[in-house]
Design an enzyme around this catalytic site. Structure first.
Site, PDB file in Angstrom:
ATOM      1  N   MET A   1     -46.861  -9.644 -34.338  1.00  0.00           N
ATOM      2  CA  MET A   1     -47.117  -9.153 -35.523  1.00  0.00           C
ATOM      3  C   MET A   1     -45.956  -7.897 -35.925  1.00  0.00           C
ATOM      4  O   MET A   1     -46.623  -6.922 -36.266  1.00  0.00           O
ATOM      5  CB  MET A   1     -48.557  -8.660 -35.581  1.00  0.00           C
TER       6      MET A   1
ATOM      7  N   LYS B   1     -58.277 -13.260 -39.654  1.00  0.00           N
ATOM      8  CA  LYS B   1     -57.626 -11.909 -39.871  1.00  0.00           C
ATOM      9  C   LYS B   1     -56.178 -12.060 -40.328  1.00  0.00           C
ATOM     10  O   LYS B   1     -55.356 -12.783 -39.612  1.00  0.00           O
ATOM     11  CB  LYS B   1     -58.041 -10.928 -38.749  1.00  0.00           C
TER      12      LYS B   1
ATOM     13  N   ASP C   1     -59.622 -19.153 -36.566  1.00  0.00           N
ATOM     14  CA  ASP C   1     -59.030 -17.971 -37.055  1.00  0.00           C
ATOM     15  C   ASP C   1     -57.979 -18.598 -38.124  1.00  0.00           C
ATOM     16  O   ASP C   1     -57.658 -19.656 -38.327  1.00  0.00           O
ATOM     17  CB  ASP C   1     -57.835 -17.487 -35.912  1.00  0.00           C
TER      18      ASP C   1
END
Length: 538
Positions: free
Chosen positions: A406, A293, A271
């Site tokens: 996030m 991502k 990742d």
């Protein structure tokens, strides 16, 4: 790296040592063990050197020359050592060797060395060299001493046994992957256990039995028609997938099991949040594929990742799915193993230190504290466009710490929603950027001030938000990389916070202990009415 580690084959090769004292003795002792033909050149040669070179089994090829230095004796030398206390002579030896393109080492003079003598852990034929590039030789020796205690002598015998079987293994197991897997089973299983216990004959018999069994299985598979995809898969065998938590970025926070599986992997899907330092610990020759991502930019969609894992395993490969933090905390690890299970692919899950734990610990912000916070909640989903704010009312408990994953890009909407829902605008909140890494930064404020502070500070992602009264403890408990912190909370905010000194309207609390509390937490997953994923620990 400042120097590249190489191992010289010196058996029966001439090595010239200029000097006849204690330093020359130490170098001659090391080089004689490698079978070198040693020439000592000095007007006076110690009795210890004479005794050393006259009592080795290679004594016939050594030479003692009782003369002053002469460049002519460099002829035919593979390497040259200058081991005198005469600085001028050492420089001359270096210049002459360089002119002849012969590698030279001037002892204790790093800038005149073409190569460096490492601290050596000898488990012949396994040899480990440790070098500080001449910066801290004592530290290198200390590391060597530590490794000596960690690496059993049996590893040398195990390596010799492998050498005896190497040709037969290559003959009976035709593929490189098959041979690697065979040796890993041998080195991690019963063969190594027998060898470490001193049962060398039993270890050899076990290795032979394992090899014969493996070869028999390969022959049986080769009888199947391998023209179809199905039969080819049968021949190769199915691999395994390891869903591994890479932690927050600091490679020292990896688990032993994570490191072991990373070293076994044939292919690694990693990742965006996996640090280069962690990725570098994967096996050197493994394929490394980025599937990260970042916000709305997905290199590979999740369904595509699931398919990659399944297909790679069905090719007989050992697959590591390397995820930042922990695979089961907002890491979609559950979705991936659901896919693996449907397709009959074996898998393991290795937990990692999740970003919330790392950010809090490295920022000096305890997520729970007996005096101030009795539970912690992990939340994500605030980046979803148009998400309703009604759920913010569930975050009004002042005895709870809330960590937002996030949430940095929706900071303004988040703080406004919390205040509108009834959360006090003076509630402390922190932004922790690049948690656990050398460039970690921490910015603290309140729900009312943090947006303006972030606009000025511009802390980068990856970052987490920590909200709750425990954030005020950061001022006293911060310990990591303090020179890089961006803690801009003003003095009045700190002095008036009831966690530290109290105010006229709030009672003083007992002084906060800086010792860690042993906390027992029970975790359960929940989902709010509007679909926001949460992890609640209380």
């Amino acid at each position: 790296m400042n120097t590249f580690p190489l191992f010289f084959k010196l058996e029966d090769r001439k090595v010239l040592i200029v000097g006849g004292g204690d330093v020359a003795l130490r170098k001659a002792d090391l080089l004689s063990r490698a079978g070198a033909a040693i020439t000592i050149l000095a007007p006076s040669i110690s009795t210890e050197i004479q005794a050393l070179l006259s009592h080795t089994k290679y004594k016939a090829k050594h030479e003692l020359i009782y003369e002053n230095y002469n460049k002519a004796y460099m002829t035919g030398a593979r390497v040259i050592i200058a081991a005198t206390d005469d600085e001028t002579l050492n420089h001359q030896v270096h210049a002459d060797a360089s002119e002849l393109n012969i590698p030279v080492n001037v002892v204790d003079t790093p800038h005149l060395c073409d190569f460096i003598f490492p601290a050596i852990v000898d488990r012949n034929p396994i040899v480990i060299g440790i070098s500080s590039n001449g910066k801290a030789p004592v530290l290198a020796r200390l590391l060597r001493a530590r490794l000596e205690t960690l690496i059993p002598q049996g590893y040398g015998k195990l390596a010799k046994l492998a050498g005896e079987f190497r040709h037969e293994v290559k003959t009976k197991i035709p593929t490189l992957t098959g041979r690697r897997q065979f040796w890993e089973r041998a080195f991690e299983g019963k063969v190594s256990q027998l060898m470490f216990a001193g049962n060398e004959k039993e270890a050899a018999a076990q290795l032979q039995a394992d090899l014969d069994s493996t070869a028999s299985a390969i022959n049986e598979k080769n009888t199947v028609d391998n023209t179809s995809t199905e039969s080819q898969t049968m021949q190769n065998g199915i691999g395994e997938v390891y869903i591994v938590g890479a932690g927050p970025g600091d490679p020292e926070l990896l688990t032993f099991k994570a490191l072991r599986l990373m070293q076994q992997a044939d292919i690694v899907y990693y990742d965006a949040l996996v640090s280069p330092q962690v990725l570098d610990l994967c096996r050197r020759d493994a394929d490394k594929v980025f599937v990260g991502k970042k916000r709305s930019n997905h290199a590979v969609a999740q369904l595509g990742i699931n398919e990659l894992l399944v297909n790679s395993a069905k090719e007989g490969r050992r697959v590591v799915r390397l995820k930042g933090g922990d695979p089961f905390i907002f890491g979609r690890g559950g979705e991936e193993i659901e896919s693996l299970r449907v397709h009959g692919v074996p898998y393991q899950v290795v937990p990692g230190i999740t970003a919330a734990n790392a950010a809090a610990s490295y920022a000096g912000i305890p997520l729970t504290h007996r005096d101030h916070s009795q539970s912690v909640r992990f939340v994500t989903g605030f980046l979803k466009a148009g998400a309703p704010n009604s759920n913010f009312k569930s975050f009004l408990n002042t005895d709870e710490t809330v960590v937002f994953y996030m949430g940095l890009h929706s900071l303004a909407r988040l703080t406004t929603g919390l205040i509108d829902a009834g959360r006090n605008s003076d509630t402390p909140i922190a932004i922790v950027s690049n948690a656990s890494m050398p460039n970690q930064q921490v910015l603290t404020g309140t729900l009312e001030t943090i947006v303006a502070k972030q606009e000025q500070a511009q802390l980068p992602t990856p970052a987490l938000l920590i909200m709750g009264d425990v954030v005020a403890l950061h001022h006293d408990l911060a310990w990591y990389n303090l020179q890089n912190q961006q803690d801009n909370q003003n003095t009045s905010e700190t002095d008036n916070n009831w966690l530290r000194g109290g105010t006229a309207t709030t009672p003083n609390k007992e002084p906060t202990s800086q010792q860690a509390h042993a906390l027992s937490m029970v975790a359960n997953l929940a989902t709010t009415d509007d679909g926001l994923e949460q992890l609640v620990i209380g």
